[in-house]
Design a protein around this motif. Structure first.
Motif, PDB file in Angstrom:
ATOM      1  N   UNK A 325      36.709  46.577  40.379  1.00 34.31           N
ATOM      2  CA  UNK A 325      35.443  47.628  40.077  1.00 34.31           C
ATOM      3  C   UNK A 325      34.786  48.208  41.619  1.00 34.31           C
ATOM      4  N   UNK A 326      34.564  49.381  41.705  1.00 29.61           N
ATOM      5  CA  UNK A 326      33.892  49.753  43.009  1.00 29.61           C
ATOM      6  C   UNK A 326      32.817  49.005  43.193  1.00 29.61           C
ATOM      7  N   UNK A 344      39.925  49.582  43.907  1.00 27.71           N
ATOM      8  CA  UNK A 344      39.288  50.112  42.892  1.00 27.71           C
ATOM      9  C   UNK A 344      39.372  51.617  43.032  1.00 27.71           C
ATOM     10  N   UNK A 345      39.331  52.201  44.252  1.00 29.84           N
ATOM     11  CA  UNK A 345      39.456  53.828  44.486  1.00 29.84           C
ATOM     12  C   UNK A 345      40.775  54.094  43.944  1.00 29.84           C
ATOM     13  N   UNK A 346      42.002  53.513  44.533  1.00 29.05           N
ATOM     14  CA  UNK A 346      43.155  53.728  43.976  1.00 29.05           C
ATOM     15  C   UNK A 346      43.594  53.495  42.410  1.00 29.05           C
ATOM     16  N   UNK A 347      42.841  52.419  42.013  1.00 27.25           N
ATOM     17  CA  UNK A 347      42.994  52.490  40.508  1.00 27.25           C
ATOM     18  C   UNK A 347      42.433  53.757  39.798  1.00 27.25           C
ATOM     19  N   UNK A 379      30.617  53.593  32.182  1.00 24.80           N
ATOM     20  CA  UNK A 379      30.199  54.734  32.895  1.00 24.80           C
ATOM     21  C   UNK A 379      29.488  54.389  34.294  1.00 24.80           C
ATOM     22  N   UNK A 380      28.755  53.180  34.220  1.00 20.72           N
ATOM     23  CA  UNK A 380      28.035  52.770  35.592  1.00 20.72           C
ATOM     24  C   UNK A 380      29.228  52.605  36.417  1.00 20.72           C
ATOM     25  N   UNK A 381      30.221  51.601  35.961  1.00 22.89           N
ATOM     26  CA  UNK A 381      30.793  51.031  36.827  1.00 22.89           C
ATOM     27  C   UNK A 381      31.868  52.136  37.298  1.00 22.89           C
ATOM     28  N   UNK A 382      32.698  53.289  36.645  1.00 24.59           N
ATOM     29  CA  UNK A 382      33.619  54.024  37.178  1.00 24.59           C
ATOM     30  C   UNK A 382      32.985  55.494  37.354  1.00 24.59           C
TER      31      UNK A 382
END
Length: 515
Positions: A325-326, A344-347, A379-382
Motif C-alpha cells: 500500500x502507498x 505500490x505505485x507500480x501496482x 478509497x483511503x489507501x489507493x
C-alpha cells in the motif's frame, strides 16, 4: 503420400518387430536393444510415419518394455518413447490409461533416481492432465501411492536445493534434477485441480514447497520455472490445517516466507515500457518480455497472497500493508504517479493498465482484501480514482464518507501529517496538489480574471461538443447546461456605458459563471 514417409513407416515397423521377436527369442544384447529404442525415440518425435508406435498395440508394447526389470537403460529409453507419444497425441494417453499402466507408473514413481523421476513424473503429468475420469486420479492417489510419492519427491528436492543454497554456489543442483523438479511440480499442480480433498491430501507438501521457494535464488525474469510452478501449486492448496498455517508463518519468524514472496513480487511487477523497440522478427528487445511474464504468471502469486492474508498474524499483515500500500511519503504526488517507481505505485498502474488482461482484476482484489475489504479504507489507501471502477464492478456501495477529504491523523507518520488533508480522488495531499498546480502555471477559479474564466468555459464547451460528435461520450455539455440554468451572467466591457442596452457587439455572447 511421400516416399520419405513410407520409408519411415517401414523402418519404424521393422524396429518394433525386432523388439517383439526378442521378447521370445532373446537374441538381442542389451546394447542392441538400447540402440533400437534410441532410433524409435528419434522417429517418434513426429507422429507422421510412426504408425507402429502411435497405436494401442505400440503403446502397450513400449510400456511392457519400460516396466520390464533388470535393464534400466532400455526401460528409460522406452519411457522416453512413451513420454513423446503421450505428449504428441492425447489418444495415446487413453490407450496407456486403459491398459492399466498408470498404476504401474505411480508405483514406480517412488524411485529416487532423478532420471526416473523426470520420465515417470512427465508421463504421470500427461496421464492426469488428459484423463477423462477424475475418479481414476483419486484411485491412483489412494491405492497406488501417487500423492505419497509426489510429496516424497518434492521433499528430496527441498533438501537438495537447501543444501545447494548453503554452499558457495547456488547453482550446484544438476540440470536433470531441475528438470525432474519441474515435471514433479506440474504433476502436483494437476493433482491440486483434480483431487477430491486437496487440503488434506496435499497439505503436507506446503512446508516442502515453501522451503524450496526460500532456497531458490530469484531469477530473471523472476516468475520463470520452477518458481511459478511452486506458486501455482501453493495457490491451489488451501492452508486450512494448523500444520499448513504454521508452515506459512513459522512462530520464530512469521514473515520469513511472505518476505520472499514479496521480493519476487517486487522484481516481477514491471510496467510495460512505451520506449521498447521491436526487432524486424517481431521480438521485443526491451523489458516487455518481463512485463508479459508478470501478466502470464503472476495470477497465482496474487491469489496466494489473497488466500493467506486473512490467516496472517499481525506482523505479516503489517508487512503486507507496508509493502503493497502507498506510504504517506507517496502522497506528495497523485497515487500511482509515473514519477514513482515504488512497488505500490507500480501496482496501481498495473491495476489500471489495458495490457494486464490476466492480472488486472485479481490485483485490484488483492488491494481491496488487504484494505480489510472495507470500501472506505480501500478509497483511503489507493484513492477514489483507482478504487471506484472495482467497487462499482463488484456492486459495492461507496459510502459518502469515502469521498470526503481524508485527514492524515491515522497515517502513523509520527505526527508530521496530522494537519494535512488528502484529496480522496487522487490520494494526494491537498497542499502538494496546490503546489503542483502553481508550479504548472495553472490557476484555480478564485485566482482567475473574468476573461480567463470565460476562455476556459469556451474551451470546455468546444471540447464537449467535439467529444459528443465523435461518439466517445454522449452526455449533456455541462457548459451548455450552466448557460440554460442561468448560471452565467453577462460581462460588460470597460468601455461600455453603464446604460448600454445590451446590443453592443462587444458585449454579445460574453458571460461569466456565477458564484
Amino acid at each position: 503420400m511421400s516416399n520419405t514417409t513410407n520409408v519411415k513407416r517401414a523402418a519404424v515397423a521393422s524396429l518394433m518387430d525386432q523388439l517383439r521377436a526378442d521378447v521370445t527369442e532373446q537374441k538381442l544384447t542389451p546394447q542392441e536393444e538400447l540402440a533400437i529404442l534410441e532410433k524409435l525415440k528419434v522417429y517418434g518425435r513426429t507422429v507422421t510415419g510412426s504408425d507402429a508406435i502411435y497405436s494401442s498395440e505400440g503403446i502397450v508394447f513400449l510400456a511392457e518394455v519400460a516396466f520390464r526389470p533388470n535393464n534400466p537403460d532400455s526401460s528409460r529409453e522406452a519411457l522416453r518413447c512413451l513420454a513423446n507419444a503421450l505428449y504428441l497425441d492425447r489418444q495415446m494417453v487413453q490407450y496407456f490409461i486403459d491398459a492399466g499402466y498408470v498404476e504401474k507408473t505411480s508405483e514406480a514413481y517412488k524411485s529416487e533416481n532423478v532420471d526416473d523421476e523426470f520420465l515417470l513424473g512427465r508421463i504421470l503429468f500427461f496421464s492426469t492432465t488428459f484423463a477423462k475420469d477424475d475418479h481414476l486420479i483419486n484411485k491412483w492417489a489412494n491405492e497406488h501411492h501417487l500423492v505419497e510419492n509426489n510429496i516424497a519427491a518434492i521433499s528430496r528436492h527441498a533438501i537438495a536445493y537447501t543444501t545447494a543454497a548453503s554452499t558457495a554456489s547456488s547453482l550446484a543442483v544438476p540440470m536433470m534434477q531441475t528438470m525432474a523438479l519441474q515435471d514433479t511440480l506440474k504433476l502436483l499442480y494437476t493433482l491440486t485441480t483434480k483431487l477430491s480433498d486437496v487440503s488434506t491430501m496435499l497439505g503436507p507438501t506446503i512446508p516442502h514447497l515453501l522451503t524450496l521457494l526460500s532456497a531458490l535464488p530469484i531469477q530473471s525474469p523472476p516468475l520463470q520455472a520452477p518458481t511459478h510452478h511452486i506458486l501455482d501449486a501453493l495457490s491451489n492448496i488451501p492452508p486450512t490445517t494448523t500444520d499448513s498455517q504454521t508452515a506459512f508463518f513459522p512462530p520464530s519468524n512469521p514473515t520469513l516466507h511472505v518476505s520472499k514472496i514479496l521480493k519476487i513480487f517486487d522484481k516481477s511487477a514491471v510496467i510495460p515500457s512505451s520506449s521498447s523497440t521491436t526487432s524486424r522478427s517481431g521480438t521485443s528487445t526491451s523489458n516487455n518480455t518481463t512485463a508479459d511474464d508478470f501478466d502470464t504468471h503472476a495470477a497465482s502469486l496474487l491469489k496466494l497472497l489473497i488466500e493467506i492474508y486473512p490467516l496472517s498474524p499481525a506482523p505479516v499483515k503489517t508487512l503486507l500493508h507496508e509493502t503493497l500500500l502507498p506510504s504517506e511519503k507517496e502522497r506528495s504526488s497523485p497515487l500511482g504517479s509515473t514519477n514513482s517507481a515504488t512497488l505500490p505505485a507500480r501496482l496501481l498502474r498495473l491495476a489500471s493498465s489495458p495490457t494486464t488482461t490476466n492480472t488486472r482484476l485479481i490485483l485490484q482484489t488483492l488491494l481491496f482484501v488487504i484494505s480489510d475489504e472495507d470500501p472506505v479504507k480501500f478509497v483511503k489507501n489507493v484513492g477514489y480514482g483507482h478504487a471506484s471502477g472495482y467497487l462499482m464492478m463488484r456492486g459495492i456501495p461507496i459510502p459518502s464518507e469515502a469521498l470526503e477529504e481524508i485527514g492524515a491523523a491515522e497515517s502513523g507518520d509520527g505526527g508530521s501529517g496530522r494537519n494535512k488533508r488528502i484529496n480522496p480522488i487522487t490520494g494526494q495531499y491537498l497542499d502538494d496538489e496546490l503546489r503542483d498546480i502553481e508550479a504548472s502555471g495553472l490557476k484555480g477559479l478564485e485566482d482567475m480574471t473574468d476573461e480567463e474564466k470565460e476562455r476556459e468555459a469556451e474551451k470546455l464547451f468546444v471540447l464537449f461538443e467535439r467529444l459528443n460528435r465523435t461518439g466517445v461520450i454522449n452526455v449533456e455539455n455541462p457548459v451548455r447546461t450552466a448557460m440554460q440554468e442561468g448560471r452565467f451572467e453577462e460581462i460588460k466591457s470597460d468601455n461600455e456605458d453603464s446604460d448600454d442596452d445590451g446590443d453592443n457587439e462587444a458585449g454579445k455572447g460574453k458571460g461569466k459563471a456565477k458564484a
